[in-house]
Structure formats: C-alpha cells, structure tokens
Design a protein around this motif. Structure first.
Motif, PDB file in Angstrom:
ATOM      1  N   LEU A  77       2.066   1.087 -13.680  1.00 24.99           N
ATOM      2  CA  LEU A  77       2.395   2.069 -12.653  1.00 24.99           C
ATOM      3  C   LEU A  77       3.767   2.663 -12.982  1.00 24.99           C
ATOM      4  CD1 LEU A  77       1.019   2.603  -9.779  1.00 24.99           C
ATOM      5  CD2 LEU A  77       2.945   1.311  -8.868  1.00 24.99           C
ATOM      6  N   THR A 104      10.317   2.177  -4.078  1.00 24.85           N
ATOM      7  CA  THR A 104      10.415   0.768  -4.466  1.00 24.85           C
ATOM      8  C   THR A 104      11.873   0.347  -4.647  1.00 24.85           C
ATOM      9  OG1 THR A 104       8.266   1.076  -5.491  1.00 24.85           O
ATOM     10  CG2 THR A 104       9.434  -0.933  -6.080  1.00 24.85           C
ATOM     11  N   GLY A 161       2.864  -9.126  -9.659  1.00 26.11           N
ATOM     12  CA  GLY A 161       2.390  -7.795 -10.063  1.00 26.11           C
ATOM     13  C   GLY A 161       3.551  -6.999 -10.622  1.00 26.11           C
ATOM     14  N   THR A 162       4.188  -7.558 -11.631  1.00 26.11           N
ATOM     15  CA  THR A 162       5.462  -6.995 -12.108  1.00 26.11           C
ATOM     16  C   THR A 162       5.316  -5.628 -12.770  1.00 26.11           C
ATOM     17  OG1 THR A 162       7.536  -7.651 -13.161  1.00 26.11           O
ATOM     18  CG2 THR A 162       5.532  -8.100 -14.408  1.00 26.11           C
ATOM     19  N   GLY A 163       4.145  -5.320 -13.301  1.00 26.84           N
ATOM     20  CA  GLY A 163       3.938  -4.008 -13.934  1.00 26.84           C
ATOM     21  C   GLY A 163       4.915  -3.769 -15.064  1.00 26.84           C
ATOM     22  N   ASN A 178      10.014  -3.540 -13.486  1.00 27.04           N
ATOM     23  CA  ASN A 178      11.160  -2.875 -12.846  1.00 27.04           C
ATOM     24  C   ASN A 178      11.842  -3.719 -11.773  1.00 27.04           C
ATOM     25  OD1 ASN A 178       8.719  -2.453 -11.452  1.00 27.04           O
ATOM     26  ND2 ASN A 178       9.481  -0.644 -10.410  1.00 27.04           N
ATOM     27  N   ILE A 179      11.050  -4.338 -10.889  1.00 21.67           N
ATOM     28  CA  ILE A 179      11.671  -5.095  -9.793  1.00 21.67           C
ATOM     29  C   ILE A 179      12.409  -6.315 -10.357  1.00 21.67           C
ATOM     30  CG2 ILE A 179      11.204  -6.465  -7.713  1.00 21.67           C
ATOM     31  CD1 ILE A 179       8.837  -4.615  -7.131  1.00 21.67           C
ATOM     32  N   ASN A 203       5.117  -5.583  -4.849  1.00 27.10           N
ATOM     33  CA  ASN A 203       4.704  -4.222  -4.486  1.00 27.10           C
ATOM     34  C   ASN A 203       3.225  -4.163  -4.849  1.00 27.10           C
ATOM     35  OD1 ASN A 203       4.357  -1.504  -4.074  1.00 27.10           O
ATOM     36  ND2 ASN A 203       5.370  -0.895  -5.976  1.00 27.10           N
ATOM     37  N   ALA A 213      -3.562  -1.240 -10.272  1.00 24.51           N
ATOM     38  CA  ALA A 213      -2.189  -1.369  -9.770  1.00 24.51           C
ATOM     39  C   ALA A 213      -2.022  -0.656  -8.431  1.00 24.51           C
ATOM     40  CB  ALA A 213      -1.207  -0.789 -10.786  1.00 24.51           C
TER      41      ALA A 213
HETATM   42  N1  GLN Z   1       6.108  -3.970  -9.647  1.00 23.56           N
HETATM   43  C1  GLN Z   1       5.794  -2.653 -10.148  1.00 23.56           C
HETATM   44  C2  GLN Z   1       6.388  -1.613  -9.232  1.00 23.56           C
HETATM   45  O1  GLN Z   1       6.765  -1.930  -8.151  1.00 23.56           O
HETATM   46  C3  GLN Z   1       4.284  -2.481 -10.285  1.00 23.56           C
HETATM   47  C4  GLN Z   1       3.562  -2.595  -8.979  1.00 23.56           C
HETATM   48  C5  GLN Z   1       2.067  -2.440  -9.131  1.00 23.56           C
HETATM   49  O2  GLN Z   1       1.578  -2.292 -10.262  1.00 23.56           O
HETATM   50  N2  GLN Z   1       1.362  -2.453  -8.034  1.00 23.56           N
HETATM   51  O3  GLN Z   1       6.516  -0.466  -9.564  1.00 23.56           O
END
Ligand code: GLN
Length: 283
Positions: free
Chosen positions: A92, A98, A121-123, A126-127, A189, A213
């Motif tokens: 994402l 965020t 769900g760190t993707g 970023n967080i 997120n 995501a």
């Molecule tokens: N943690 C990432 C973000 O907040 C990805 C979140 C997601 O993929 N849902 O942008």
C-alpha cells in the motif's frame, strides 16, 4: 525538440483528457523524477530541451500514468513522516492519515524506554520504521502475510538506516508466537474497506494497490476483530492497542475493543475531522 515547459504542457493536456486529478502536478512530478530534480526546480529549467532518450522515458511514464498507475509506483517511492519509502505494487502507498497513528503513539511513549512493540500488516514498513526512529524500542516485530511486502519493508529499513526490526512473514492468526513475550504496544492499519466500498474506489487504487491490504472483502471489521482477539492475549497488562480507522467505523471498533476488555479508549481525528485513530488499554 521539446523543452521542459512544452513537455509538461503536453503531458498535462493528456492527463486532463483522461480525467486524472492534479494533471499538471502529476506531469511535473514525473518529469522532476526523470531529471532528478525537485518539482519546483523545473521552473528554472523551462527552456531546457529534452534529449530523445529523456523524451522517450517521459513518454513511457506518461503512458503508465495514463493507464491510472499511481505516480508513487511509477517513480518508486513516497514520503511519509519525513522519511522516504520505496513502494511497488506489493505494498500500500503510505497515506498522510496514517501519520496521525504514528504521531499518537510517539507522543504517548516519548521518553519511555525498553518498549516491546508489534506492527501488524507492516506493508512498506512505514509505521514500524518511523516508531523505531523516534522511540526507545527494545524489541520491534513487524509482520505481514505478504513476503513481497516484507521484502520491501526490509529495503526501507535499510534505506532509512534503521537496524533491529524483526520482520516476519506470517499471519498472526496462524499460531504466531511473540518472539519476545508480551507487548507494550500493538499497532495496525488493517484492511478496513468494506466489500461494497472497495468496488467504488478510484481506478488508481482499484487497478494497482494490493487488494488484500485494503479490504477484508466483507464488512471491513474482520481484521479489527481478529487483531483485538490476538492483542487481548498478547499485550502486557496496561499495554495499548492502536488502530487506524476507516470512515464511520469508530463506534463499531470501540465496541469490539470494549467487549474484549479494553478501556481508556481514546479517539483522534484527522485533518478532515474524521475519527481516524483509536486506542485502548488492556486493564
Ligand atoms: N502499515 C502500512 C500502512 O499503514 C500498510 C497497511 C496495509 O497494508 N493495510 O501504510
């Protein structure tokens, strides 16, 4: 031979025809990336002619954007919380909302040390990466079900000179055992868009960002429920769970948290006055 200004004008007209929002800004962002300069620096180069090679590359970018690919995937990165993050279609694109989630955790835990933290769900990472930059964290797990996402998140940690994040490619609902015991903070997120709302998203999102995501393909609450359940078992006493919220979800998520024993619920609004962040403490 086209100059910078002529090329920008042509690209802008093309994007406008395709109903792409902020057509001129998009045209400039892509060209600035190509010429390796800041967008505003283009204004000092309006008369500079573009070489054939530059023009070909610009045409290729314009054609991708014309098919609604987000600028961030074309140029390969996005800025979040003042840091640069590599992005591609497996993650994402980090959103400004965020940053409020990150900010609320940082302001709550500033000056506290030895934190044990989990980002679900760190993707792009970023967080987790922003938290690690700003807080004194002893152990930080960042999990994602996508191995491609974990791969990007690791690259982002390296790019931002962050060490010691434990990136894990796993589903937390599938027998995940916290490697360092219970957590002080869990953040997520999650994919919160409902099945119906998902169909109506703009083409840029629908065609290019990872569906998994964004939506649970149901009522948007599935991940909140499973993460709350997981957190009730894996937070320390007085540990806190932080979520980003979708529009209109605050009441339902508050109820899910309360049912699992969370108290001291706090809600924060985003720049548009939408309830965007919710946190609860496990008492
Ligand atoms: N943690 C990432 C973000 O907040 C990805 C979140 C997601 O993929 N849902 O942008």
């Amino acid at each position: 031979m086209l100059t910078v200004l002529e090329a920008i004008k042509l690209a802008t007209e093309y994007f406008e025809k395709k109903n792409i929002e902020s057509a001129r800004t998009n045209a400039e962002l892509l060209l600035a990336h190509l010429l390796n300069c800041k967008r505003l620096d283009l204004y000092l180069k309006f008369d500079r002619p573009l070489s054939d090679t530059e023009l070909n590359s610009y045409r290729e970018m314009i054609s991708r954007r014309g098919k609604y690919e987000p600028v961030q995937y074309i140029i390969g990165h996005e800025e979040f919380f003042g840091f640069k993050f590599i992005v591609n279609q497996s993650v994402l694109i980090p959103r400004p909302e965020t940053e409020i989630l990150v900010e609320s955790i940082i302001s709550m835990y500033q000056g506290i040390s030895n934190l044990i933290v989990l980002d679900i769900g760190t993707g792009s990472g970023n967080i987790a990466i922003c938290l690690k930059k700003h807080l004194s964290i002893e152990h930080l797990d960042a999990v994602d079900i996508s191995s491609d996402a974990i791969n990007i998140a690791k690259q982002n940690a390296e790019l931002n000179l962050v060490d010691g994040i434990n990136f894990i490619n796993q589903n937390i609902c599938n027998g995940f055992v916290p490697p360092s015991g219970k957590y002080d903070v869990i953040v997520s997120n999650p994919p919160y868009i409902t099945k119906e709302d998902y169909q109506n998203l703009q083409k840029e999102i629908l065609l290019y960002e990872p569906k998994s995501a964004l939506t649970d393909d149901k009522d948007g609450l599935e991940y909140y429920k499973s993460i709350v359940k997981f957190s009730a078992n894996n937070l320390k006493q007085n540990g806190k769970l932080f979520f980003e919220l979708g529009i209109g979800q605050v009441k339902e998520v508050e109820e899910i948290l309360q049912k699992s024993g969370f108290n001291n619920i706090e809600i924060q609004k985003d720049y548009q006055q939408i309830d965007r962040v919710i946190s609860g403490e496990l008492i």
